[in-house]
Write a protein that holds these residues in place. Sequence first.
Motif, mmCIF file in Angstrom:
data_model
loop_
_atom_site.group_PDB
_atom_site.id
_atom_site.type_symbol
_atom_site.label_atom_id
_atom_site.label_comp_id
_atom_site.label_asym_id
_atom_site.label_seq_id
_atom_site.Cartn_x
_atom_site.Cartn_y
_atom_site.Cartn_z
ATOM 1 N N MET A 205 70.945 15.121 90.419
ATOM 2 C CA MET A 205 69.733 14.238 90.649
ATOM 3 C C MET A 205 71.509 13.859 92.006
ATOM 4 S SD MET A 205 68.270 11.950 87.885
ATOM 5 C CE MET A 205 67.418 12.828 86.764
ATOM 6 N N LEU A 206 70.543 13.370 93.452
ATOM 7 C CA LEU A 206 71.326 13.041 94.491
ATOM 8 C C LEU A 206 71.152 11.697 94.819
ATOM 9 C CD1 LEU A 206 73.443 13.069 96.638
ATOM 10 C CD2 LEU A 206 72.258 14.865 97.573
ATOM 11 N N LEU A 207 72.292 10.786 94.920
ATOM 12 C CA LEU A 207 72.361 10.013 95.459
ATOM 13 C C LEU A 207 73.098 9.460 96.479
ATOM 14 C CD1 LEU A 207 70.931 5.950 93.912
ATOM 15 C CD2 LEU A 207 73.075 6.200 95.082
ATOM 16 N N ASN B 227 60.872 21.616 83.994
ATOM 17 C CA ASN B 227 60.404 20.084 84.782
ATOM 18 C C ASN B 227 61.335 19.634 85.731
ATOM 19 O OD1 ASN B 227 62.669 18.509 83.621
ATOM 20 N ND2 ASN B 227 62.048 18.995 81.699
ATOM 21 N N GLU B 228 61.202 18.762 85.912
ATOM 22 C CA GLU B 228 61.578 18.074 87.850
ATOM 23 C C GLU B 228 62.593 17.222 87.679
ATOM 24 O OE1 GLU B 228 59.059 16.946 85.966
ATOM 25 O OE2 GLU B 228 59.088 14.759 86.394
ATOM 26 N N ARG B 229 63.067 16.751 85.717
ATOM 27 C CA ARG B 229 64.083 16.130 86.083
ATOM 28 C C ARG B 229 65.326 16.397 86.236
ATOM 29 N NH1 ARG B 229 60.871 11.322 86.214
ATOM 30 N NH2 ARG B 229 59.560 10.546 83.562
ATOM 31 N N PRO B 230 66.151 17.155 85.918
ATOM 32 C CA PRO B 230 67.683 17.643 86.440
ATOM 33 C C PRO B 230 67.098 16.765 88.203
ATOM 34 C CG PRO B 230 66.310 19.297 85.073
ATOM 35 C CD PRO B 230 65.329 18.441 85.706
ATOM 36 N N TYR B 231 66.520 16.433 89.030
ATOM 37 C CA TYR B 231 66.257 16.779 89.915
ATOM 38 C C TYR B 231 65.261 14.984 90.739
ATOM 39 C CZ TYR B 231 66.170 21.387 89.200
ATOM 40 O OH TYR B 231 66.541 22.915 88.568
ATOM 41 N N ALA B 232 64.382 14.186 90.323
ATOM 42 C CA ALA B 232 64.110 13.361 90.797
ATOM 43 C C ALA B 232 64.957 12.456 89.764
ATOM 44 C CB ALA B 232 62.511 13.413 90.249
ATOM 45 N N ALA B 233 65.591 11.110 90.965
ATOM 46 C CA ALA B 233 65.941 10.215 90.709
ATOM 47 C C ALA B 233 64.922 9.577 89.111
ATOM 48 C CB ALA B 233 65.994 9.032 91.211
ATOM 49 N N SER B 234 65.580 8.907 87.940
ATOM 50 C CA SER B 234 65.627 8.138 86.967
ATOM 51 C C SER B 234 66.342 6.821 86.316
ATOM 52 C CB SER B 234 64.884 9.445 86.066
ATOM 53 O OG SER B 234 65.990 9.852 85.423
ATOM 54 N N SER B 235 65.623 7.262 84.724
ATOM 55 C CA SER B 235 66.544 6.196 84.197
ATOM 56 C C SER B 235 68.161 6.784 84.009
ATOM 57 C CB SER B 235 66.551 5.886 82.831
ATOM 58 O OG SER B 235 65.901 7.043 81.977
ATOM 59 N N LEU B 236 68.023 7.576 84.105
ATOM 60 C CA LEU B 236 68.997 9.090 83.425
ATOM 61 C C LEU B 236 70.251 8.811 84.976
ATOM 62 C CD1 LEU B 236 67.890 12.552 82.256
ATOM 63 C CD2 LEU B 236 68.954 10.489 81.387
ATOM 64 N N LEU B 237 69.537 8.507 85.887
ATOM 65 C CA LEU B 237 70.784 8.435 87.434
ATOM 66 C C LEU B 237 70.793 6.969 87.463
ATOM 67 C CD1 LEU B 237 71.974 9.044 89.728
ATOM 68 C CD2 LEU B 237 69.757 8.708 91.383
ATOM 69 N N THR C 24 62.578 11.078 94.218
ATOM 70 C CA THR C 24 61.923 10.173 92.916
ATOM 71 C C THR C 24 59.860 10.011 92.987
ATOM 72 O OG1 THR C 24 62.457 8.350 92.447
ATOM 73 C CG2 THR C 24 61.892 7.918 94.801
ATOM 74 N N ARG C 25 60.159 10.242 92.172
ATOM 75 C CA ARG C 25 58.445 9.196 91.540
ATOM 76 C C ARG C 25 58.661 7.985 92.399
ATOM 77 N NH1 ARG C 25 56.049 11.747 87.532
ATOM 78 N NH2 ARG C 25 56.809 13.133 86.843
ATOM 79 N N GLY C 26 57.048 8.073 92.344
ATOM 80 C CA GLY C 26 56.510 6.962 93.424
ATOM 81 C C GLY C 26 56.010 6.650 94.593
ATOM 82 N N THR C 27 55.131 5.705 95.620
ATOM 83 C CA THR C 27 54.671 5.820 96.276
ATOM 84 C C THR C 27 55.435 4.915 97.410
ATOM 85 O OG1 THR C 27 53.762 4.323 96.183
ATOM 86 C CG2 THR C 27 52.408 6.551 95.055
ATOM 87 N N ALA C 28 55.224 5.790 98.827
ATOM 88 C CA ALA C 28 55.642 4.773 99.921
ATOM 89 C C ALA C 28 55.383 3.380 99.550
ATOM 90 C CB ALA C 28 55.410 5.062 100.964
ATOM 91 N N GLU C 29 53.815 2.700 99.235
ATOM 92 C CA GLU C 29 53.830 1.491 98.832
ATOM 93 C C GLU C 29 54.529 0.891 97.698
ATOM 94 O OE1 GLU C 29 50.603 4.201 101.386
ATOM 95 O OE2 GLU C 29 51.302 4.456 99.267
ATOM 96 N N LEU C 30 54.821 1.633 96.740
ATOM 97 C CA LEU C 30 55.544 1.107 95.588
ATOM 98 C C LEU C 30 56.899 0.736 96.510
ATOM 99 C CD1 LEU C 30 55.405 0.202 92.801
ATOM 100 C CD2 LEU C 30 55.885 2.159 92.596
#
Length: 469
Positions: free
Chosen positions: A1-3, A78-88, A124-130
């Motif tokens: 995960m990257l920020l 799965n995608e979890r190592p890459y998509a930002a989540s509570s881990l990050l 990260t998960r989500g939509t542009a609107e969110l």
Amino acid sequence: MLLTISTTHRPATDLGYLLVKHPGRLQRFETSAGPAYVGYPEAGEERCTAALVLDVDPIALTRGRHTVDDFTLGRYVNERPYAASSLLSVALGKVFRSALAGRSKDRPELAGTAIPLEVAVPVTRGTAELCERLFGPLGWTVEARRIPLDPDRPEWGDSPYVSLRLSGELTVSAALNHLYVLLPVLDDAKHYWISGEEVDKLVRAGEGWLPAHPARDLITRRYLKRKATLVHEARARLAEDIESLVDEAVTAVDEEAELPVEEARKVPLAALRREAIVGVLKEKGAAEVADLGCGGGALLVDLFAEHGFRRILGADVSTRALEIAERRLRLDRRGDLERQRISLVQTALTYADDRLKGFDAAVLMEVVEHIDPPRLPAMAYAVFGHAAPSTVVMTTPNAEYNVRFEGMAEGAMRHHDHRFEWNRAEFAAWCGEQARRYGYDVEITGVGDDDSEVGAPTQMAVFSKGGTA
């Protein structure tokens, strides 16, 4: 995960002081999900970028004690190592602890200053609107680009992921706290067990922005994984905070813009109210005080800090509010002698309760307006006639002052649960009637800035027995 977080503040390398991480070093931190690294891809006078990389090991995580049944890291692929989540988010909290708290030993003045910032979260998960709904109200310019399932196969459509970029002028502390809360909200999942401590984290990280956020309820539900009891507690505590924010806004009258910055920074009305009440109690020499309708315990904390109050009682009809008050007072960490000074009881103020008798003073802070008018005589008897303390301090909103609320509709009340709000004449008449009926003298004053036309935002009545008002 990257920020990554960047600034063009001059000198831009001050970012290292604000994050408390040296631009010339690559640092490693251990987290439950795997090692986290902080480094600086660029560190110049005009632009500086810090990168946080979390190297998630999904296999090790599934074998660890933090895994819960409904978390998708239970699968090896799965995608979890890459998509930002509570881990990050957890990594942010560990790596940038001082920055989250707004502390900087070397640049203390800059820590509280808004500077130009850019934040990038590539996946990260989500939509542009969110993303816009969550970050837009906080002063960020939001760019969220949908990530396709396969760039070479556009017919497959988009994935459930976005690449998020934020820009704006904020303090580093505010930016990190926004990310700490909202990254798990975007992901809508957490990798660890949710307990009552998560409410404390949410309220602490959301201080100053979450209570007034238009998506507050959505944020609270997602952050707490829709656990009803925790969501209810968080809403109650945030509701107290939003009342303080509204009170602060009430004191910011039109002439504030003409004042120097130092004078324009007002103490929140909620704090002024508690200060005024404690001052009256000290003046009256009260040693044993009952806070009736104590709610989440804001006044109890102030009373408990004053050792001249030897016995304190908090009473409320809501058991949930009393649980919040107990947590706020940290009673489980107090010694026996301290714990003996204070007690909490569940009761309705419209019923005579012997447990409320024997106190020097009773306080009804912003309580009376929550009682249905037909039940006010019962409340008055229970307090003035049955409990009958020597001093009763009561505060309530001044309805006339509501016109000073910017954007408040005519005839609206300050809180959705208020049954009524008295103007000054109505409050004086009610207080005078109770004083005559139950043998008290009463003195009415205001709390907060006293407007020449509409009075003060809060009305305060001090009832005293024996002609000592």
